[in-house]
Write an enzyme that holds these catalytic residues in place. Structure first.
Site, PDB file in Angstrom:
ATOM      1  CB  ILE A 101      17.571  -2.908  70.881  1.00 43.85           C
ATOM      2  CG1 ILE A 101      17.390  -3.550  69.525  1.00 43.85           C
ATOM      3  CG2 ILE A 101      18.821  -3.427  71.568  1.00 43.85           C
ATOM      4  CD1 ILE A 101      18.521  -3.154  68.576  1.00 43.85           C
ATOM      5  CD  GLU A 102      12.245  -4.077  67.247  1.00 41.13           C
ATOM      6  OE1 GLU A 102      11.034  -3.913  67.033  1.00 41.13           O
ATOM      7  OE2 GLU A 102      12.964  -4.807  66.528  1.00 41.13           O
TER       8      GLU A 102
END
Lengths: 322, 322
Positions: free
Chosen positions: B137-138
């Site tokens: 999720i980065e």
């Protein structure tokens, strides 16, 4: 009129002094202040029952001199379980009697330090335990394979490793030695009277010990020596206020940051009364001297006899109970 | 006689009060005390000249959104160089706009922290830099090989990697990406007026800032926020004195020690005036509120407006100069 002024002023000064004295007799320790600085030792940090086989193997390894090249040095030689986890030497003799540059720190409560070794070069007790075995002037084993082969040839270990690592097909490996010793070291917690005090027993400490605690806080010792092991949770330069002479570059050897020169992990003060000599090189023989030097070099203060006596009394409350 | 006593006592009390007031106006800061707590930022922690090519590559990588799966998120997206190393968000949006649970800490002076991330799970900036690239999720790259392959296909990087690692036959590997970004991050130091003060310039701080520093020390903030980055050198539980509500177990996720539940690395206060929002989850919008909450939960104290204003004034001296 002037005479009266002087007289009254003197009287007031006398009253104030008496108050100060009275305060010294019954030092005020605020519960919030204490929580801010300290935390009692947890009852346990490893599930003893679930890890019984692993801990049993770890203890066996910890006590076993066969982990050294000449079968003479065990973990316990330098970190004696019956002596608060130390050997009382400035620096410890290895398999061929040579000594390193740093004092062997206690294994008691070591699992609760942020990292291991004086310079923090190992991240936990599991990693730490593997260092000295291969260190040429400590236990002196030539390589990992030799250690594993040596243990494998001992019948008892066949069973102990199998039981400690029931899910592993090949439990005999170097890493597992550290896992087992580390698990055992996690059982080495030494709750003391100070923990009783931190848990609310106001009568756990004597007046002198409380006075020492008050001074320990007020002088600034607590800036570094705080938390659950009263230290062990940060790195600090030796000689913060006055430059301290030492050739040991400390944590700089790990990080290569100039800033980390002469920086060491702050030692825990638990059992400190029983773990002389002191400092990273074991150069300080008595706790009195250690307190004086810390006050001077870290705090820029002259510690008088009362200070040393009271702080020492407080430090005595950090000794593990049987 | 009694009248005179009362009169004189009152007069003396008045004089004493005035003295106290005067002290507040010109707070006494002892040089040794300061050294005990703080250290100025070093001028540099990496040889810029010797590592020029490495740092150049690192900066290029730091700014390059192609390190993310959709070419949109660079290190600089969440750690903006022109914004004190942060993005001003409570938590940062990743490649697909999802957000993690923790506030992106500033990269400024980060190399001087004991470890990286709020929970200390990376040991240095070189290791840290490699985490977000693969975090789903980065930056969301699927694996190390894809990152290396992607960069390798960009001509400019062929040359930059070769120059940065002149002694390596095959400089294109995932680890070297971290080495380069880390080297660049080591240049991100932000000396401030407080460093001038620490180096002996007594006029560097205003009276209010000095008053704030005095209060910062006396209240106990300095117990955790000390050293070269005023924090960043130890772990502490959030809610030391009063229990703090958070689902984030912090360092416990790394060590699995119960003791480490809700324990986080103490954040640095350098540039803190410019790095809102605050706390591990970015839940605190203003510095005023952050000071009040810290006083309450860590020190068990009610911070009044004067305290907040003065401490905030002091914290302003930690802002990097252009």
């Amino acid at each position: 009129m002037r005479f009266i002024t002087i007289f009254l002023t003197s009287a007031l000064v006398l009253i104030l002094s008496t108050l100060t004295y009275a305060e010294n007799e019954t030092p005020e320790i605020n519960a919030n202040e204490i929580k801010q600085y300290f935390e009692p030792l947890p009852e346990s940090i490893i599930d003893d029952e679930k890890n019984a086989a692993l801990i049993k193997l770890g203890k066996k390894l910890y006590m076993d001199p066969r982990l050294s090249v000449n079968d003479k040095i065990a973990c316990n030689s330098c970190h004696a379980l019956d002596n608060y986890g130390v050997d009382g030497e400035p620096t410890s003799p290895g398999h061929d009697k040579r000594r390193g540059d740093r004092n062997s720190p206690t294994t008691m409560n070591a699992a609760l330090h942020i990292t291991q070794f004086w310079d923090g070069r190992a991240s936990d007790v599991e990693e730490q335990a593997l260092g000295p075995i291969l260190n040429p002037i400590e236990m002196g084993m030539p390589d990992k394979g030799s250690v594993v082969a040596k243990l494998k040839a001992i019948d008892e270990y066949q069973q102990l490793f199998a039981e400690a690592f029931p899910d592993q097909k090949y439990p005999f490996n170097y890493n597992n030695i550290g896992v087992a010793i580390g698990a055992f070291e996690r059982t080495l917690l030494t709750p003391s009277r100070f923990d009783d005090f931190l848990r609310g027993d106001e009568d756990a400490l004597t007046q002198e010990e409380l006075a020492g605690l008050r001074k320990f806080i007020d002088a600034g010792c607590v800036t570094c020596h705080n938390g659950v092991v009263i230290g062990g949770n940060s790195y600090k330069k030796i000689g913060l206020v006055e430059p301290y002479e030492t050739d040991d570059m400390g944590r700089y050897e790990v990080t290569e940051l100039k800033n980390d020169q002469k920086v060491f992990k702050v030692p825990s003060l638990r059992n400190i009364t029983h773990t002389a000599p002191y400092f990273h090189d074991g150069s300080v023989e008595t706790l009195d001297e250690a307190i004086r030097l810390m006050a001077k070099y870290q705090l820029g203060k002259d510690a008088d006899d009362d200070f040393v006596d009271d702080v020492k009394a407080f430090l005595g409350t950090l000794t593990g109970k049987e």
